[in-house]
Design an enzyme around this catalytic site. Structure first.
Site, PDB file in Angstrom:
ATOM      1  N   TYR A   1       0.860  -1.197   0.000  1.00  0.00           N
ATOM      2  CA  TYR A   1       0.000   0.000   0.000  1.00  0.00           C
ATOM      3  C   TYR A   1       0.894   1.244   0.000  1.00  0.00           C
ATOM      4  CZ  TYR A   1      -3.453   3.092   2.370  1.00  0.00           C
ATOM      5  OH  TYR A   1      -4.293   4.101   2.747  1.00  0.00           O
TER       6      TYR A   1
ATOM      7  N   ASP B   1       0.080  -7.274   6.056  1.00  0.00           N
ATOM      8  CA  ASP B   1      -1.152  -6.496   5.932  1.00  0.00           C
ATOM      9  C   ASP B   1      -2.203  -7.447   5.374  1.00  0.00           C
ATOM     10  OD1 ASP B   1      -3.246  -4.866   5.001  1.00  0.00           O
ATOM     11  OD2 ASP B   1      -1.914  -3.155   4.726  1.00  0.00           O
TER      12      ASP B   1
ATOM     13  N   LYS C   1     -11.764  -0.725   6.263  1.00  0.00           N
ATOM     14  CA  LYS C   1     -12.263  -1.319   5.023  1.00  0.00           C
ATOM     15  C   LYS C   1     -13.405  -2.294   5.330  1.00  0.00           C
ATOM     16  CE  LYS C   1      -9.109   1.206   3.249  1.00  0.00           C
ATOM     17  NZ  LYS C   1      -7.748   0.807   2.941  1.00  0.00           N
TER      18      LYS C   1
HETATM   19  C1  LIG Z   1      -6.570   1.541   3.385  1.00  0.00           C
HETATM   20  C2  LIG Z   1      -5.455   0.631   3.624  1.00  0.00           C
HETATM   21  C3  LIG Z   1      -4.593   0.831   4.695  1.00  0.00           C
HETATM   22  C4  LIG Z   1      -4.681   2.031   5.593  1.00  0.00           C
HETATM   23  O1  LIG Z   1      -5.865   2.090   6.299  1.00  0.00           O
HETATM   24  P1  LIG Z   1      -6.446   3.503   6.828  1.00  0.00           P
HETATM   25  O2  LIG Z   1      -7.475   3.095   7.791  1.00  0.00           O
HETATM   26  O3  LIG Z   1      -6.942   4.226   5.623  1.00  0.00           O
HETATM   27  O4  LIG Z   1      -5.298   4.225   7.458  1.00  0.00           O
HETATM   28  C5  LIG Z   1      -3.610  -0.100   4.905  1.00  0.00           C
HETATM   29  N1  LIG Z   1      -3.450  -1.154   4.117  1.00  0.00           N
HETATM   30  C6  LIG Z   1      -4.247  -1.387   3.064  1.00  0.00           C
HETATM   31  C7  LIG Z   1      -4.028  -2.583   2.222  1.00  0.00           C
HETATM   32  C8  LIG Z   1      -5.279  -0.491   2.775  1.00  0.00           C
HETATM   33  O5  LIG Z   1      -6.058  -0.692   1.719  1.00  0.00           O
END
Ligand SMILES: *Cc1c(COP(=O)(O)O)cnc(C)c1O
Length: 401
Positions: A115, A187, A212
């Site tokens: 990301y 992640d 998300k």
């Molecule tokens: C959106 C996202 C993040 C960060 O999350 P936020 O809540 O926007 O800080 C981290 N990793 C991935 C894969 C993402 O899509």
């Protein structure tokens, strides 16, 4: 839980993280608004560090309340983690965990497919703190052993890469890391704990942008950090020093989102497969990058390690298009919003420009890279919206020529 039998995921999502008796009969735990907890005695206060929020013992709002303990306890259970910590955003989960683990002089290996803000944090802030950050080919697998140095402290993964959808070989990388006493972090936002259990594959820490799928309605920011026995102490101490925590309303929305996570993911994954199959047949499309799609270059690895997916995938167009033509396609969508994030009930579309990001492996593609997040709408309506978009793309390209 009274029976020894392992309950199904839907049951665990519906019944975990709540204790009706302690909630005066209410189905849901309360949104606890607390900084200060009052202690019964002087001794109670002096020994407050021994308190465990998972046993209903609270000491200070930042360390835990009934609301955070409910969400964190359920997340830890889903991930097979020793504990889970919640913070204010997904990015805070990533930065807080890395800052908790790394010291000046350490070497960090980071996947080239991460990301974008994760990459920027590694290349920018971690580097400025004296940590050596090296980007590696996400498809390296066991070959990562050649990159391990005496000062390598951690390997950071993201699977699939949330812009380009390479699936990483978690067991192979975890096995190398364990041999060298290197910590692994992944992640896991794309699959959620329902689709991938990284800790069961040997990974030490599973990170989530709860923003998300978990919150799931595009209305709150939240980050979650699931840790194993080997890393719990360092991460807990680091987050405590940094002062990271999550807002109580956001914690509640995360817990509420978890209740329906399985059905939302099932629906968006089924719709995404239908839309992805349709896109793969289009002459404008060179490649759909969606690991659950048979024929995707990562399909075999996805099938081996994952039990689920989500509605997020990439599309590579077959030839270059002008920015004006792409704008005409995007701006005319009636259902797909142009917007960052994903995992909500609404579908989104964005251009991704991976060629601007890569440093370990160059991104070579015949045309622009796009990303679609499939929400809970009817897939036939989404396909009609995409078809009209391709008509606009062709029309705009024809008038430019
Ligand atoms: C959106 C996202 C993040 C960060 O999350 P936020 O809540 O926007 O800080 C981290 N990793 C991935 C894969 C993402 O899509």
């Amino acid at each position: 839980m009274t029976s020894k039998r392992k309950q199904g995921i839907g049951t665990r999502l519906a019944h975990g993280g709540r204790n009706t008796k302690a909630q005066f009969g209410a189905v849901n735990p309360p949104v606890v608004r607390a900084s200060t907890f009052l202690f019964d005695s002087y001794d109670d206060f002096v020994s407050r560090k021994a308190r465990d929020r998972h046993r209903g013992e609270y000491a200070y709002g930042r360390i835990g309340t009934q609301t955070s303990a409910a969400l964190e306890g359920l997340m830890a259970e889903l991930e097979g983690a020793v504990d889970c910590f919640s913070v204010s955003s997904g990015l805070a989960a990533i930065t807080g965990t890395l800052l908790s683990l790394l010291r000046a002089g350490d070497h960090l290996l980071m996947a080239d497919s991460v990301y974008e803000p994760t990459r920027a944090f590694g290349a920018g802030m971690l580097t400025s703190l004296g940590i050596e950050v090296e980007f590696y080919d996400p498809l390296i697998g066991a070959g990562i052993e050649a990159l391990i140095r005496p000062n390598t402290r951690a390997i950071y993964l993201e699977t699939p890469g949330s812009l380009t959808f390479e699936v990483q070989d978690l067991p192979a990388i975890a096995a190398v890391a364990r041999r060298h006493e290197v910590i692994t972090l992944v992640d896991n936002t794309w699959a959620s704990p329902l689709g991938l259990k990284p800790l069961s594959l040997g990974i030490d820490i599973s990170l989530h942008a709860g923003t998300k799928h978990i919150v799931g309605h595009s209305d709150a920011m939240l980050g979650l950090i699931c840790v194993n026995e080997r890393t719990v102490k360092a991460v807990r101490a680091g987050l405590f020093r940094l002062g990271y925590c999550a807002g109580t309303e956001e914690l509640y929305l995360g817990l509420r989102g978890l209740r329906s996570l399985e059905v939302r993911l099932q629906r968006s994954t089924a719709s995404a497969l239908e839309v992805a199959r349709w896109l793969a047949e289009r002459p404008e499309v060179a490649e759909v990058r969606y690991p659950p799609l048979p024929g995707d270059r990562a399909h075999a690895l996805w099938k081996r390690d994952f039990t689920g997916a989500c509605g997020l995938f990439g599309v590579v167009l077959a030839k270059p298009y002008s920015q004006r033509a792409l704008a005409a396609m995007f701006e005319g969508y009636e259902l797909f919003g142009i917007g960052a994030s994903w995992g909500g009930y609404e579908s989104l579309a964005t251009p991704t420009f991976p060629e601007r990001l890569r440093t370990a492996v160059p991104w070579n593609a015949p045309g622009p890279a796009l990303r679609y997040a499939i929400g809970l709408e009817d897939p036939a309506d989404l396909i009609a919206d995409l078809a009209a978009g391709f008509d606009r793309l062709a029309a705009a390209e024809a008038t430019a020529a």
